[in-house]
Design an enzyme around this catalytic site. Structure first.
Site, PDB file in Angstrom:
ATOM      1  N   ALA A 207       7.780 -25.376 -16.509  1.00  0.00           N
ATOM      2  CA  ALA A 207       6.551 -24.608 -16.709  1.00  0.00           C
ATOM      3  C   ALA A 207       5.356 -25.451 -16.260  1.00  0.00           C
ATOM      4  O   ALA A 207       5.533 -26.552 -15.755  1.00  0.00           O
ATOM      5  CB  ALA A 207       6.412 -24.242 -18.178  1.00  0.00           C
ATOM      6  N   ASN A 208       4.149 -24.929 -16.428  1.00  0.00           N
ATOM      7  CA  ASN A 208       2.956 -25.742 -16.173  1.00  0.00           C
ATOM      8  C   ASN A 208       1.898 -25.385 -17.213  1.00  0.00           C
ATOM      9  O   ASN A 208       2.111 -24.516 -18.051  1.00  0.00           O
ATOM     10  CB  ASN A 208       2.454 -25.571 -14.735  1.00  0.00           C
ATOM     11  CG  ASN A 208       2.039 -24.150 -14.444  1.00  0.00           C
ATOM     12  OD1 ASN A 208       1.118 -23.624 -15.034  1.00  0.00           O
ATOM     13  ND2 ASN A 208       2.763 -23.508 -13.535  1.00  0.00           N
ATOM     14  N   ARG A 209       0.767 -26.077 -17.149  1.00  0.00           N
ATOM     15  CA  ARG A 209      -0.213 -25.976 -18.235  1.00  0.00           C
ATOM     16  C   ARG A 209      -1.215 -24.829 -18.070  1.00  0.00           C
ATOM     17  O   ARG A 209      -2.190 -24.764 -18.812  1.00  0.00           O
ATOM     18  CB  ARG A 209      -0.995 -27.281 -18.344  1.00  0.00           C
ATOM     19  CG  ARG A 209      -0.160 -28.456 -18.769  1.00  0.00           C
ATOM     20  CD  ARG A 209      -1.037 -29.688 -18.866  1.00  0.00           C
ATOM     21  NE  ARG A 209      -0.260 -30.887 -18.993  1.00  0.00           N
ATOM     22  CZ  ARG A 209       0.274 -31.312 -20.147  1.00  0.00           C
ATOM     23  NH1 ARG A 209       0.093 -30.630 -21.246  1.00  0.00           N
ATOM     24  NH2 ARG A 209       0.979 -32.420 -20.176  1.00  0.00           N
ATOM     25  N   SER A 210      -1.019 -23.958 -17.104  1.00  0.00           N
ATOM     26  CA  SER A 210      -1.997 -22.886 -16.899  1.00  0.00           C
ATOM     27  C   SER A 210      -2.075 -21.976 -18.139  1.00  0.00           C
ATOM     28  O   SER A 210      -1.052 -21.564 -18.677  1.00  0.00           O
ATOM     29  CB  SER A 210      -1.590 -22.050 -15.693  1.00  0.00           C
ATOM     30  OG  SER A 210      -2.367 -20.888 -15.645  1.00  0.00           O
ATOM     31  N   ALA A 274      -0.832 -19.971 -11.491  1.00  0.00           N
ATOM     32  CA  ALA A 274      -0.273 -21.255 -11.065  1.00  0.00           C
ATOM     33  C   ALA A 274       1.221 -21.041 -10.877  1.00  0.00           C
ATOM     34  O   ALA A 274       1.989 -21.040 -11.843  1.00  0.00           O
ATOM     35  CB  ALA A 274      -0.541 -22.316 -12.114  1.00  0.00           C
TER      36      ALA A 274
END
Ligand code: C5P
Length: 400
Positions: A207-210, A274
């Site tokens: 995942a990512n922090r968006s 993102a």
């Protein structure tokens, strides 16, 4: 002359600590040429003086339904208003309004108007997150009431969390949007928001922090200007008011399918999401066991959704990408704009404090094919959203 000049605005102030910020909102509205009629609830009087608001508004504060000099003040105020703005809106006011109760001058005026209503909630995080408040706001949104979401930050009593009143600047900007021209009426705007999640196995993801907030703010801005909005999202945030259909997705592949099925019918496409650049080539069907040793996960590239849209972009469509950079912001953004056949690219230097992922604020440079870049210094994501939608709307051809 701005859109607020000459507009009649009823400013309702309820009893929360943020009432003092309503004074600043009032001053800004009057400075912009609006005629402001203030209403204070009994609770509001615990926080600010009537004299303060009366002195800054266009007429004295009113609080009572039973005024001998001006009988039935709620119908006069409600029928004459171009906009009713409630700053701050307490959980009590939101509940009463959603239930259709008329218990004081403000709630009666809200029921006696056909003007647009903009409600700016402020309360402690526990109250803001209470399902009753959530449901009441959903009811109001469904009825077309505009909501300016509170921010996260310091609250009364030293607590920190979501529930702090939006800044006077963004409240006034929201009022301008509600009263402004519906320049995107008849247009379809496709927006993506949030970070994709690519499965490693049955329980784990890359995942990512968006947070998705910038994409939601763009969707809200476009909807408030009359657009039909399709919001392809990986996150669950409150739905913006207006004509917004949300398509929930999780992976880049799901996002691609949703985007591709709506892109050709869209006048503006904003890829604010993102999207992961790489994903596990194969997701394990069950949960990978710890006792099997450290697993080797082979990655493969995801499809570049934006580049795909750029390669089949229909004439007249405005395609907007985002570029999160940590160096050489404008040159990197410019080459991405050309490579992906975009019309605009919103570049942010995510190494700066308060910028990009997971913040309420953002600072961006909007790079265009023609013309100088547009610089938006550190501001609320709603202010950035307005600048992005303004730049995209300016590139649209006439409505056919
Ligand atoms: O090339 P880069 O990933 O930095 O480009 C960012 C832009 O491209 C964003 O608008 C993002 O939504 C989009 N993107 C995409 N598909 C990918 C990766 C990024 O559409 N696989």
């Amino acid at each position: 002359m701005g859109v607020l000049a000459g507009k009649r605005i009823v400013l309702g102030v309820t009893g929360g600590i943020a009432a003092y910020k309503a004074v600043e909102v009032c001053r800004r509205l009057v400075d912009a040429g609006a005629h402001v009629s203030p209403i204070m609830t009994k609770g509001a009087e615990h926080f600010i003086g009537r004299t303060t608001l009366s002195a800054l508004a266009s007429e004295p504060v009113q609080s009572s339904l039973w005024d001998e000099e001006s009988p039935i003040p709620h119908t006069r105020l409600g029928q004459g208003a171009d906009l009713i703005l409630v700053v701050p809106a307490t959980a009590r006011l939101i509940g009463a309004y959603a239930a259709g109760l008329s218990t004081d001058l403000l709630t009666a005026t809200l029921l006696a108007t056909r003007a647009p209503v903009l409600v700016c909630p402020a309360m402690h995080t526990e109250m803001w997150e209470h399902p009753a408040v959530h449901d009441n706001l959903a009811t109001l949104r469904r009825r077309g009431v505009h909501i300016v979401e509170p921010e996260a930050g310091r609250l009364a009593g030293g607590d920190v969390g979501r529930g702090r009143l939006a800044s006077p600047e963004s409240i006034v900007a929201a009022a301008e949007r509600v009263l402004g021209p519906a320049d995107l009426h008849g247009r379809t705007v496709l927006v993506t928001a949030g970070g994709t999640r690519e499965p490693i196995d049955a329980v784990r993801v890359i995942a990512n922090r968006s947070s998705g907030r910038q994409g939601y703010a763009i969707a809200a801005e476009a909807a408030s200007r009359g657009a039909r909005v399709v919001l392809v999202s990986t996150v669950e945030l409150p739905a913006p008011s207006g004509d917004v259909s949300i398509i929930p997705v999780e992976t880049a592949a799901e996002m691609q399918a949703a985007v591709e099925s709506h892109a050709s019918a869209s006048n503006i496409v904003v890829m604010a999401a993102a999207v992961a650049d790489f994903r596990p080539a194969q997701a394990a069907p069950g949960k990978i066991k710890k006792d099997g040793g450290v697993p080797e996960i082979t990655l493969e590239p995801t499809p570049d959704i934006l580049a795909g849209l750029g390669s089949v972009k229909p004439a007249g469509q405005v395609l907007v990408g985002f570029a999160a950079e940590t160096s050489d912001l404008v040159p990197n953004a410019q080459s991405k704009l050309l490579r992906k056949n975009l019309d605009l690219i919103v570049a942010n230097d995510v190494s700066l404090p308060g910028v990009g992922f997971h913040h309420e604020t953002n600072a961006v440079t909007i790079v265009r094919r023609h013309g100088d870049p547009i610089i938006v210094s550190l501001s609320d994501k709603r202010v950035v959203a307005k600048a992005v939608v303004d730049a995209a709307a300016a590139l649209l051809g006439p409505q056919i």
